[in-house]
Scaffold this motif. Structure first.
Motif, PDB file in Angstrom:
ATOM      1  N   ALA A   1      17.090  17.388 -12.429  1.00 16.18           N
ATOM      2  CA  ALA A   1      18.304  17.397 -13.310  1.00 16.18           C
ATOM      3  C   ALA A   1      18.262  16.237 -14.323  1.00 16.18           C
ATOM      4  CB  ALA A   1      19.524  17.293 -12.584  1.00 16.18           C
ATOM      5  N   LEU A   2      17.913  14.979 -13.720  1.00 13.61           N
ATOM      6  CA  LEU A   2      17.528  13.882 -14.815  1.00 13.61           C
ATOM      7  C   LEU A   2      16.662  14.372 -15.985  1.00 13.61           C
ATOM      8  CD1 LEU A   2      17.732  10.844 -12.352  1.00 13.61           C
ATOM      9  CD2 LEU A   2      19.461  11.411 -13.780  1.00 13.61           C
ATOM     10  N   LEU A   3      15.629  14.788 -15.656  1.00 12.97           N
ATOM     11  CA  LEU A   3      14.516  15.231 -16.776  1.00 12.97           C
ATOM     12  C   LEU A   3      15.147  16.199 -17.728  1.00 12.97           C
ATOM     13  CD1 LEU A   3      11.296  15.638 -14.872  1.00 12.97           C
ATOM     14  CD2 LEU A   3      11.935  13.863 -16.555  1.00 12.97           C
ATOM     15  N   ARG A   4      15.922  17.007 -17.042  1.00 15.32           N
ATOM     16  CA  ARG A   4      16.654  18.093 -18.048  1.00 15.32           C
ATOM     17  C   ARG A   4      17.874  17.487 -18.870  1.00 15.32           C
ATOM     18  NH1 ARG A   4      20.795  21.861 -18.450  1.00 15.32           N
ATOM     19  NH2 ARG A   4      20.248  23.620 -19.573  1.00 15.32           N
TER      20      ARG A   4
ATOM     21  N   VAL B   1      12.055  10.243 -18.654  1.00 11.91           N
ATOM     22  CA  VAL B   1      13.269  10.782 -18.586  1.00 11.91           C
ATOM     23  C   VAL B   1      14.123  10.384 -19.837  1.00 11.91           C
ATOM     24  CG1 VAL B   1      15.649  10.158 -17.517  1.00 11.91           C
ATOM     25  CG2 VAL B   1      13.360   9.945 -16.142  1.00 11.91           C
ATOM     26  N   PRO B   2      14.733  11.467 -20.555  1.00  9.31           N
ATOM     27  CA  PRO B   2      15.486  11.206 -21.778  1.00  9.31           C
ATOM     28  C   PRO B   2      16.607  10.560 -21.584  1.00  9.31           C
ATOM     29  CG  PRO B   2      15.169  13.649 -21.403  1.00  9.31           C
ATOM     30  CD  PRO B   2      14.629  12.917 -19.928  1.00  9.31           C
ATOM     31  N   VAL B   3      16.958   9.408 -22.375  1.00  7.28           N
ATOM     32  CA  VAL B   3      17.973   8.651 -22.517  1.00  7.28           C
ATOM     33  C   VAL B   3      18.772   8.768 -23.709  1.00  7.28           C
ATOM     34  CG1 VAL B   3      18.455   6.059 -22.010  1.00  7.28           C
ATOM     35  CG2 VAL B   3      16.899   7.036 -20.779  1.00  7.28           C
TER      36      VAL B   3
ATOM     37  N   ALA C   1      15.750  21.268 -13.030  1.00 10.92           N
ATOM     38  CA  ALA C   1      16.815  21.597 -12.197  1.00 10.92           C
ATOM     39  C   ALA C   1      18.083  21.544 -12.840  1.00 10.92           C
ATOM     40  CB  ALA C   1      16.985  20.861 -10.908  1.00 10.92           C
ATOM     41  N   ARG C   2      19.163  22.333 -12.657  1.00 12.08           N
ATOM     42  CA  ARG C   2      20.285  22.011 -13.462  1.00 12.08           C
ATOM     43  C   ARG C   2      21.553  21.818 -12.731  1.00 12.08           C
ATOM     44  NH1 ARG C   2      20.889  27.131 -17.730  1.00 12.08           N
ATOM     45  NH2 ARG C   2      18.663  26.751 -18.728  1.00 12.08           N
ATOM     46  N   GLU C   3      22.595  21.380 -13.078  1.00  8.48           N
ATOM     47  CA  GLU C   3      23.703  21.164 -12.268  1.00  8.48           C
ATOM     48  C   GLU C   3      24.094  21.969 -11.518  1.00  8.48           C
ATOM     49  OE1 GLU C   3      26.493  18.844 -10.863  1.00  8.48           O
ATOM     50  OE2 GLU C   3      25.197  17.799 -12.171  1.00  8.48           O
ATOM     51  N   ARG C   4      23.972  23.193 -11.770  1.00 11.34           N
ATOM     52  CA  ARG C   4      24.233  24.599 -11.107  1.00 11.34           C
ATOM     53  C   ARG C   4      23.488  24.531  -9.872  1.00 11.34           C
ATOM     54  NH1 ARG C   4      22.751  29.647 -10.055  1.00 11.34           N
ATOM     55  NH2 ARG C   4      20.622  29.521 -11.159  1.00 11.34           N
ATOM     56  N   HIS C   5      22.137  24.270  -9.793  1.00 12.86           N
ATOM     57  CA  HIS C   5      21.661  24.104  -8.692  1.00 12.86           C
ATOM     58  C   HIS C   5      21.969  22.971  -7.834  1.00 12.86           C
ATOM     59  CE1 HIS C   5      18.179  25.600 -11.766  1.00 12.86           C
ATOM     60  NE2 HIS C   5      18.966  26.617 -11.512  1.00 12.86           N
ATOM     61  N   LEU C   6      22.059  22.108  -8.487  1.00  4.36           N
ATOM     62  CA  LEU C   6      22.795  20.629  -7.591  1.00  4.36           C
ATOM     63  C   LEU C   6      24.035  20.948  -6.759  1.00  4.36           C
ATOM     64  CD1 LEU C   6      21.959  17.733  -9.868  1.00  4.36           C
ATOM     65  CD2 LEU C   6      20.557  18.596  -7.820  1.00  4.36           C
TER      66      LEU C   6
END
Length: 458
Positions: A218-221, A271-273, A391-396
């Motif tokens: 999710a951090l990568l996305r 990781v996008p920042v 991964a997405r927030e939905r998955h988390l």
């Protein structure tokens, strides 16, 4: 399926604008007659045919490649026709209009595809599960190489395989519990003989590992939303420029130079920042500056991490220290705050500074690498991109709900008078929550929410 899922669909499948090649894609249940009517001939499946694409008068719109993929060996699982032409917007619109014209007789019901509808059909026809379908969009939108590689792993099924492995273990555990409920006269000591507690503990351990991996994905996305905050002239714009490696923000000695936010996306270990430089925080009389300061506080409230910048050369000055205290008292509790002491090239560090903190010089670059490492630690990044799936927030959320149900199941299993009916119910709910990730348990409204965010041609 809903009725609209049976309609044949067509769309331009390449991005808007001019390019060397553009694609018009058609998907439907039986396109053989439509193909002959549109192209004047049949096509050999999965072979590229170079031929003219003609209008109603037989004049060539363009010359290009036509490919026909009969069901089920296609992206959507239906018959698919792709017309590859030169990528001019006018040419593609003419081809699209020609497809719709021919369909009036040869393919009734053909309509323009909705966003994501080709991939939605791939999901509905079991060509992809839901996590893989989402990975298609994530691969297209990836902003770093690491994110693209991780999306590719999800598309290949790395995430789905782990989720389904957990579901299979839960199925076996549920069967044992429910068999005991169905045949109480057998007096099977379920919890002991079947090692149900051990199996449940194993599932919980595997789930926690999967949740940790999904957090990394999710951090990568999504990336990290990083806000630079502090009083005027503490070096926020200089730090943005130093992190980005470019002169993005205007830097002057005049307080209040930054009136509105300046944003730039960089990457740290893939990781996008998303770095946001904000107006200096102070009491302002200028109306434009006051609006900028209000926006600064709004950005701070939405941040994942706030870098609270301090000017080492002004520490100890009464007015400056009072401003620091005021800002610190107004920072919201949600974001993680990192204290950054700038201008290390001009003055050393005093003792007793708050944690976490980092000292640096935005002018010389000293301390920037330590800041990058600390940022990743603050958001929990520790995985190597080679082992991460997107991964997405939905998955988390689904994984966290699964963990909550399993925790309650654990409590029931450990109780002296274990309530097997309650244990069975918590296992069922955990099983369903996992199923939402791959689409085994997915309401129609969730599908609409997911696929409408895709581009039209996918």
């Amino acid at each position: 399926m809903l009725p609209r899922h049976h309609d044949p669909i067509v769309a331009i499948a390449t991005a808007p604008g001019r390019g060397a090649v553009g694609i018009v894609r058609v998907s439907g249940r039986d396109l053989s007659g439509f193909v002959r009517a549109l192209l004047g001939r049949s096509l050999v499946p999965r072979h590229a045919h170079y031929l003219p694409f003609t209008d109603a008068q037989g004049q060539a719109i363009d010359h290009g490649l036509a490919l026909y993929f009969p069901a089920p060996h296609s992206y959507t699982g239906e018959d698919v026709l792709e017309l590859q032409a030169h990528g001019g917007p006018v040419v593609l619109q003419l081809l699209l209009a020609r497809c719709l014209d021919v369909a009036a007789q040869a393919l009734p019901g053909l309509r323009l595809a909705e966003p994501g509808e080709f991939t939605e059909r791939a999901f509905l026809n079991d060509k992809l599960d839901l996590a893989q379908a989402e990975a298609v969009s994530d691969l297209i939108e990836a902003s770093t190489e690491a994110a693209a590689r991780s999306a590719g792993r999800s598309l290949a099924g790395a995430f789905s395989q782990q989720v389904e492995g957990l579901r299979e273990r839960l199925v076996r555990l549920r069967l044992l519990v429910e068999a005991t409920l169905d045949f109480p006269e057998e007096e099977i000591d379920f919890l002991e003989k079947a090692d149900a507690r051990g199996q449940l503990d194993g599932v919980r351990t595997a789930l926690q590992a999967l949740l940790d991996q999904a957090h990394q994905g999710a951090l990568l996305r999504e990336g990290i939303r990083l806000v630079l905050a502090g009083q005027p002239n503490v070096g926020k714009s200089s730090l943005l420029n130093a992190l980005a490696g470019a002169e993005l923000a205007i830097v002057t000695p005049i307080p209040g130079t930054t009136r509105d936010k300046v944003s730039q996306t960089i990457q740290i270990e893939g990781v996008p920042v998303h770095v946001i430089d904000t107006a200096g925080l102070r009491e302002a009389t200028d109306e434009v500056e006051r609006i900028g300061i209000a926006r600064s506080w709004s950005e701070i409230a939405q941040a994942d991490v706030v870098l609270f910048l301090h000017d080492l050369t002004r520490l100890g000055q009464t007015d400056y220290d009072a401003g620091e205290t005021d800002i610190a008292g107004r920072l919201p509790p949600g974001p993680q705050v990192v204290h950054v002491y700038n201008k290390l090239d001009a003055r050393g560090l005093p003792p007793g500074l708050p944690q976490p903190h980092v000292a640096l010089s935005a002018k010389t670059g000293e301390g920037l690498e330590a800041l990058r490492r600390l940022l990743l630690e603050q958001v929990g990044w520790h995985a190597q991109p080679e082992g991460v799936f997107i991964a997405r927030e939905r998955h988390l959320r689904a994984l966290r709900r699964t963990a909550e149900h399993l925790a309650r199941a654990h409590d029931h299993a450990r109780a002296a008078d274990a309530a097997l009916d309650l244990l069975a119910e918590e296992l069922r709910l955990a099983h369903e929550a996992l199923g939402e990730i791959t689409g085994r348990m997915t309401p129609d409204e969730l599908l609409g929410e997911i696929f409408r965010k895709f581009c039209i041609g996918k």
